[in-house]
Write a protein that holds these residues in place. Structure first.
Motif, PDB file in Angstrom:
ATOM      1  N   MET A   1       0.852  -1.190   0.000  1.00  0.00           N
ATOM      2  CA  MET A   1       0.000   0.000   0.000  1.00  0.00           C
ATOM      3  C   MET A   1       0.890   1.244   0.000  1.00  0.00           C
ATOM      4  SD  MET A   1      -3.008   0.982   2.705  1.00  0.00           S
ATOM      5  CE  MET A   1      -3.825  -0.552   2.452  1.00  0.00           C
ATOM      6  N   ASP A   5      -2.327   5.770  -0.304  1.00  0.00           N
ATOM      7  CA  ASP A   5      -3.374   4.870   0.211  1.00  0.00           C
ATOM      8  C   ASP A   5      -3.468   4.964   1.725  1.00  0.00           C
ATOM      9  OD1 ASP A   5      -2.534   2.359  -2.240  1.00  0.00           O
ATOM     10  OD2 ASP A   5      -4.067   3.946  -2.297  1.00  0.00           O
ATOM     11  N   SER A 252      -4.551  -9.834  -1.790  1.00  0.00           N
ATOM     12  CA  SER A 252      -3.680  -9.274  -0.754  1.00  0.00           C
ATOM     13  C   SER A 252      -4.038  -7.828  -0.426  1.00  0.00           C
ATOM     14  CB  SER A 252      -2.220  -9.365  -1.196  1.00  0.00           C
ATOM     15  OG  SER A 252      -1.999  -8.601  -2.380  1.00  0.00           O
ATOM     16  N   GLY A 253      -4.435  -7.029  -1.437  1.00  0.00           N
ATOM     17  CA  GLY A 253      -4.809  -5.643  -1.176  1.00  0.00           C
ATOM     18  C   GLY A 253      -6.053  -5.519  -0.315  1.00  0.00           C
ATOM     19  N   ARG A 256      -5.408  -6.661   3.248  1.00  0.00           N
ATOM     20  CA  ARG A 256      -4.671  -5.722   4.098  1.00  0.00           C
ATOM     21  C   ARG A 256      -5.601  -4.646   4.646  1.00  0.00           C
ATOM     22  NH1 ARG A 256       1.154  -3.010   2.565  1.00  0.00           N
ATOM     23  NH2 ARG A 256       1.531  -2.044   4.588  1.00  0.00           N
TER      24      ARG A 256
END
Length: 374
Positions: A1, A5, A252-253, A256
């Motif tokens: 990130m 972000d 994964s984004g 998180r």
């Protein structure tokens, strides 16, 4: 990130304090440190892979290895004995060990990150036991072997995962309503532990009913072993991972952001229920295909995530995958090359070594968590 972000997340959560920019800077620095340490893990994987192929009870020089590999690919002249040992034993064994280590490491990292619980791994919540029960049933009851056992293990893991999910589903884990993610995660772990106990009893019963030869075959599979590694298994496993690893990377984004909490993630546009369901599906599939290829190699998924987190100082799926590979390759090298020197020629299955590592690590994890709570 990225920094942008992180700043956006801070604004969405109402974090407009004077120290917000410093916090973003610290997070960026932590990300850079995590990336460099993940690169170290990746380099260690390359080194250990080379050690597994070149060293051991039969050593091969680097020039000879490339000569053997080139001859195998082009149909050239082979080195008697050495070509067979490298291309039919050492190399496929190392390749499958690398792939199952990555698959187990990713599966454990996905579960532990989503549920925010270091105990949430396929070993603990019953998925590996589902594969074991189905495979032992196929071996003992139907006399199956080879690909049929692997297929039964895959089906058993997926079936048990669906059952655990159905029992634990009570809102946020799959449908996005009702209860908190922590409560849903606790239900999933408890449901998995209960089902794992029942399946362990099934496996024990089947083993008592089997003849000695069949029980020995089942026991080798139950311990997890790379002794039956072949290029056919490596090809099937590689095809599965070509689909599952990009799927894990795509998740994964959102995963998180999900660590911020269900309410914050929903406020940032994440479909919480769908994301959790997708993470469970991908993690289960990773654990299932790895188990089908080599058996339930104990505690790799359980160990990889916490080790990667301690080393990189953050939750990281790539680091978890690399840690899983290191655990499997190191354990297999010890089992195949060092254990015979210590045990009068006895070659241990890789799962015996990883299982021996898991118990003290679990105790250490409990002790350190108790100190933090105090």
């Amino acid at each position: 990130m990225s920094k942008a972000d992180l700043a956006h997340v801070g604004r969405e959560l109402g974090d407009n304090a004077p120290g917000a920019e410093r916090s973003v800077g610290r997070d960026a620095g932590r990300d850079a440190t995590g990336l460099s340490r993940t690169a170290i893990l990746a380099f260690a994987v390359v080194v250990l892979f080379a050690v597994s192929v070149l060293l051991g009870s039969y050593t091969v020089t680097v020039p000879d290895f490339f000569k053997i590999l080139l001859a195998h690919l082009t149909g050239g002249q082979k080195i008697p004995g050495a070509s067979f040992i490298v291309m039919e034993n050492k190399l496929p064994r190392a390749v499958i060990g690398t792939m199952i280590g990555a698959a187990f490491g990713l599966a454990g990292g996905l579960f532990q990150t989503m549920l925010r619980n270091p105990l949430a791994s396929p070993d603990v919540i019953g998925i590996s036991y589902g594969a074991s029960a189905a495979a032992v049933t196929a071996i003992v009851v139907f006399g199956a072997s080879g690909a049929v056992v692997s297929g039964a293990a895959l089906a058993g893991a997926l079936g048990v995962a669906a059952l655990i999910y159905a029992i634990s589903r009570g809102g946020s884990l799959g449908s996005g309503g009702g209860t908190s993610g922590n409560a849903a995660g606790s239900r999933l772990i408890l449901a998995g532990v209960g089902i794992a106990a029942a399946l362990h009893a099934v496996v024990s019963f089947l083993m008592t009913r089997a003849d000695i030869r069949t029980a020995a075959d089942a026991l080798v599979w139950l311990n997890g072993s790379l002794n039956s590694a072949s290029w056919d298994r490596a090809g099937i496993l590689a095809l599965a991972l070509l689909v599952l690893i990009p799927a894990a990377a795509a998740l994964s984004g959102p995963l998180r952001i999900l660590e911020l909490g269900d309410d914050a993630a929903a406020g940032l546009g994440i479909r919480v229920g769908f994301t959790r369901l997708a993470v469970v599906a991908v993690a289960v599939a990773l654990a299932a295909v790895a188990t089908a290829a080599a058996g339930p190699v104990a505690f790799v998924a359980f160990l990889a995530g916490p080790i990667a987190r301690r080393f990189t100082a953050k939750a990281s799926l790539p680091a978890s995958a690399f840690a899983g590979v290191l655990i499997v390759l190191a354990a297999d090298y010890f089992a195949a090359n060092i254990a015979p020197l210590l045990l009068d020629g006895t070659v241990l299955p890789v799962g015996v070594v990883t299982g021996a590592l898991g118990a003290p690590f679990l105790l250490w994890l409990l002790v350190t968590s108790n100190r933090k709570d105090a």
